[in-house]
Write an enzyme that holds these catalytic residues in place. Structure first.
Site, PDB file in Angstrom:
ATOM      1  N   ASN A 148      -4.752   7.627  -6.653  1.00  0.00           N
ATOM      2  CA  ASN A 148      -3.894   7.899  -7.810  1.00  0.00           C
ATOM      3  C   ASN A 148      -4.049   6.900  -8.948  1.00  0.00           C
ATOM      4  O   ASN A 148      -3.716   7.211 -10.098  1.00  0.00           O
ATOM      5  CB  ASN A 148      -2.426   8.012  -7.387  1.00  0.00           C
ATOM      6  CG  ASN A 148      -1.895   6.735  -6.765  1.00  0.00           C
ATOM      7  OD1 ASN A 148      -2.605   6.030  -6.053  1.00  0.00           O
ATOM      8  ND2 ASN A 148      -0.632   6.442  -7.014  1.00  0.00           N
ATOM      9  N   SER A 225      -0.972   6.087   2.303  1.00  0.00           N
ATOM     10  CA  SER A 225       0.093   6.786   3.009  1.00  0.00           C
ATOM     11  C   SER A 225       0.739   5.914   4.078  1.00  0.00           C
ATOM     12  O   SER A 225       0.137   4.952   4.579  1.00  0.00           O
ATOM     13  CB  SER A 225      -0.460   8.049   3.668  1.00  0.00           C
ATOM     14  OG  SER A 225      -1.311   7.712   4.749  1.00  0.00           O
ATOM     15  N   GLY A 229      -1.061   3.440   6.791  1.00  0.00           N
ATOM     16  CA  GLY A 229      -0.595   2.060   6.748  1.00  0.00           C
ATOM     17  C   GLY A 229      -0.207   1.548   8.120  1.00  0.00           C
ATOM     18  O   GLY A 229      -0.501   0.396   8.486  1.00  0.00           O
ATOM     19  N   GLU A 246       0.946  -1.378   0.871  1.00  0.00           N
ATOM     20  CA  GLU A 246       1.764  -0.699  -0.132  1.00  0.00           C
ATOM     21  C   GLU A 246       1.692   0.785   0.196  1.00  0.00           C
ATOM     22  O   GLU A 246       0.610   1.390   0.171  1.00  0.00           O
ATOM     23  CB  GLU A 246       1.239  -0.966  -1.552  1.00  0.00           C
ATOM     24  CG  GLU A 246       1.479  -2.385  -2.039  1.00  0.00           C
ATOM     25  CD  GLU A 246       2.940  -2.738  -2.192  1.00  0.00           C
ATOM     26  OE1 GLU A 246       3.786  -1.811  -2.244  1.00  0.00           O
ATOM     27  OE2 GLU A 246       3.257  -3.942  -2.244  1.00  0.00           O
ATOM     28  N   CYS A 280       3.334   6.113  -6.724  1.00  0.00           N
ATOM     29  CA  CYS A 280       4.249   5.659  -5.677  1.00  0.00           C
ATOM     30  C   CYS A 280       5.563   5.169  -6.271  1.00  0.00           C
ATOM     31  O   CYS A 280       6.575   5.094  -5.570  1.00  0.00           O
ATOM     32  CB  CYS A 280       3.595   4.572  -4.821  1.00  0.00           C
ATOM     33  SG  CYS A 280       2.939   3.183  -5.766  1.00  0.00           S
ATOM     34  N   GLU A 458       1.792  -8.141  -4.590  1.00  0.00           N
ATOM     35  CA  GLU A 458       0.526  -8.031  -5.296  1.00  0.00           C
ATOM     36  C   GLU A 458       0.734  -8.422  -6.753  1.00  0.00           C
ATOM     37  O   GLU A 458       1.843  -8.405  -7.272  1.00  0.00           O
ATOM     38  CB  GLU A 458      -0.015  -6.609  -5.209  1.00  0.00           C
ATOM     39  CG  GLU A 458      -0.276  -6.163  -3.776  1.00  0.00           C
ATOM     40  CD  GLU A 458      -1.188  -4.968  -3.687  1.00  0.00           C
ATOM     41  OE1 GLU A 458      -2.424  -5.165  -3.747  1.00  0.00           O
ATOM     42  OE2 GLU A 458      -0.684  -3.845  -3.551  1.00  0.00           O
TER      43      GLU A 458
END
Length: 477
Positions: A148, A225, A229, A246, A280, A458
């Site tokens: 994305n 996802s 994860g 994330e 997200c 991050e």
């Protein structure tokens, strides 16, 4: 058509190509991109391991120069790279160029951070002893990125990894290899030594699994996802490696009775539907108090009527296509689920046709939803939002926090009291007041709580927490 190959140990390799298709026009093939094998991934890991000793001790000016040169080229090519991004992911051209600029800014920031590496010298509690506290690179870092944000997320992982002296094995999402390939090509030509950065495009089940199985990767940073994860986490625990996750979001946007209606509507439309809702940080739960509810819903409907859904590259397009058929199917499935659960599909939600074959969907707005419905609990990752009516601020806050996720949370209000209380009590890593829940700066920390994130933040100087390890050294004077 030219085959874009993988980069392993400083050499472009690969023969098995996969077409990169434009979701705005499925007849438009952007290019062929190599698909790495498990053996390719193992070779990339070996190359990164071999390159680590020299790179981890490289001069700060060398790292700075490479990152700065990369930043400069990305910015200089922002129109070209932004167009590539919009072709392969489906964001509008304005969004594609904006994301490309952000990637350049991230590389520029970490070029500066390379010159700001520092530690501490402090006295011991014991006489005659000195203490030095320093940060050192972790080692070989595995980077796995989603589709994305095809250029920004690779930038905010690759740039700090290199800045702090790590070597990298990088696997981008198979749907959008173009921007990742371009970044790696720029870094390679900027002078990175062989093996410092390795690109392995391909299937997660093959390339990603080889990375998870390798004891020679000391840290993995993953965005994607929740299911994947959890696999990254389990595999990392097995190898005692650092990992950073994330994952999903089900972000709330609260609208109070005292909100400026136009501000609230613009923020909600942006949060829920821009970038086709494929963020997200997108807000798919619009939690609205009784006094403004009907006015808000009516204003949302009027605003949605003015949205132009079309080819991402066309001037005047507000929302491009969904990224691919699989994601489109997921979106339409959830629209059907919402109706079956008893929510009212007030606006949109229809498949639409345009001049070119693509994955076009009208943004969908549900009303009369509850926070217990699946459309309010599960991440849809598309242009689908549900309005949940609540009595007052206290109920709005409780509903906002009633979610397994905790990435971003927003509120529209003119009350300083409520804004201040919400910022303190929203259970999310990021809070927005009178702003969309999506949209963050590159120099500050990014991340969430609960099921959205795991590990250190991050971006910005906080990236050092993941990409370095702390050493404490004692010396007898």
């Amino acid at each position: 058509m030219t085959l874009h190959q993988n980069l392993i140990a400083g050499e472009w390799v690969g023969t098995d190509g996969v077409a990169n298709v434009n979701p705005s026009n499925t007849n438009d093939v952007i290019g062929d991109y190599a698909r790495a094998s498990a053996d390719d991934a193992k070779a990339a890991i070996a190359a990164a391991k071999a390159a680590f000793p020299a790179w981890s001790r490289s001069g700060l000016l060398e790292r700075h120069a490479i990152l700065k040169k990369t930043a400069d080229e990305i910015i200089a090519r922002k129109d070209e790279l932004g167009r590539l991004l919009s072709r392969e992911e489906g964001k509008t051209l304005a969004e594609g160029i904006g994301e490309t600029v952000r990637a350049g800014q991230i590389f520029e920031f970490f070029a500066g951070e390379a010159l700001r590496l520092a530690g501490e010298v402090i006295p011991s509690v014991r006489p005659g002893i000195g203490i030095e506290i320093t940060r050192e690179p972790v080692g070989v870092v595995g980077i796995i990125t989603p589709w994305n944000f095809p250029i920004a997320i690779p930038a905010w992982k690759v740039a700090p990894a290199l800045c702090y002296g790590n070597t990298v094995v990088f696997k981008p999402a198979e749907l959008v290899p173009g921007c990742s390939w371009a970044i790696v090509d720029i870094l390679h030509r900027a002078g990175l030594p062989k093996g410092v950065l390795n690109l392995v495009m391909g299937k997660g089940s093959v390339v990603g699994q080889a990375m998870l199985d390798s004891p020679d990767i000391q840290a993995i940073t993953f965005t994607g996802s929740v299911g994947t994860g959890k696999r990254v986490a389990a595999a990392s625990v097995e190898h005692n490696r650092k990992f950073q996750l994330e994952m999903g979001g089900k972000n709330p946007f609260v609208v109070l009775d005292d909100a400026d209606l136009s501000v609230a509507v613009e923020a909600a439309v942006n949060s829920a539907f821009f970038s086709t809702g494929q963020r997200c940080t997108a807000s798919s739960r619009l939690i609205v108090t009784e006094g403004i509810h009907d006015k808000f819903v009516a204003a949302m409907g009027e605003r949605m009527k003015g949205l132009v859904i079309d080819d991402a590259l066309k001037a005047g397009t507000h929302i491009g296509p969904v990224v691919d058929q699989g994601q489109l199917n997921q979106d339409t499935d959830y629209i059907a689920i919402g109706q079956q659960e008893g929510a009212r599909l007030a606006f949109g939600g229809e498949l639409i046709s345009r001049d070119t074959p693509g994955f076009y969907l009208e943004p969908a707005l549900f009303t009369e939803a509850t926070n217990a419905m699946r459309i309010s609990r599960e991440e849809i990752f598309g242009p689908v939002a549900a309005v949940i009516r609540v009595k007052d601020y206290d109920e709005a806050l409780a509903v906002a926090n009633d979610t397994p996720f905790g990435l971003s949370s927003g509120i529209a209000t003119t009350s300083l009291k409520h804004a201040t209380h919400f910022k303190r009590n929203a259970e999310a890593g990021m809070v927005m007041v009178n702003l969309p829940t999506a949209g963050v700066d590159f120099h500050v920390p990014f991340g969430g709580r609960k099921g959205s994130s795991y590990g250190s933040r991050e971006q910005g100087k906080y990236a050092a927490e993941f990409y370095t390890t702390v050493k404490t050294a004692y010396t007898l004077a």
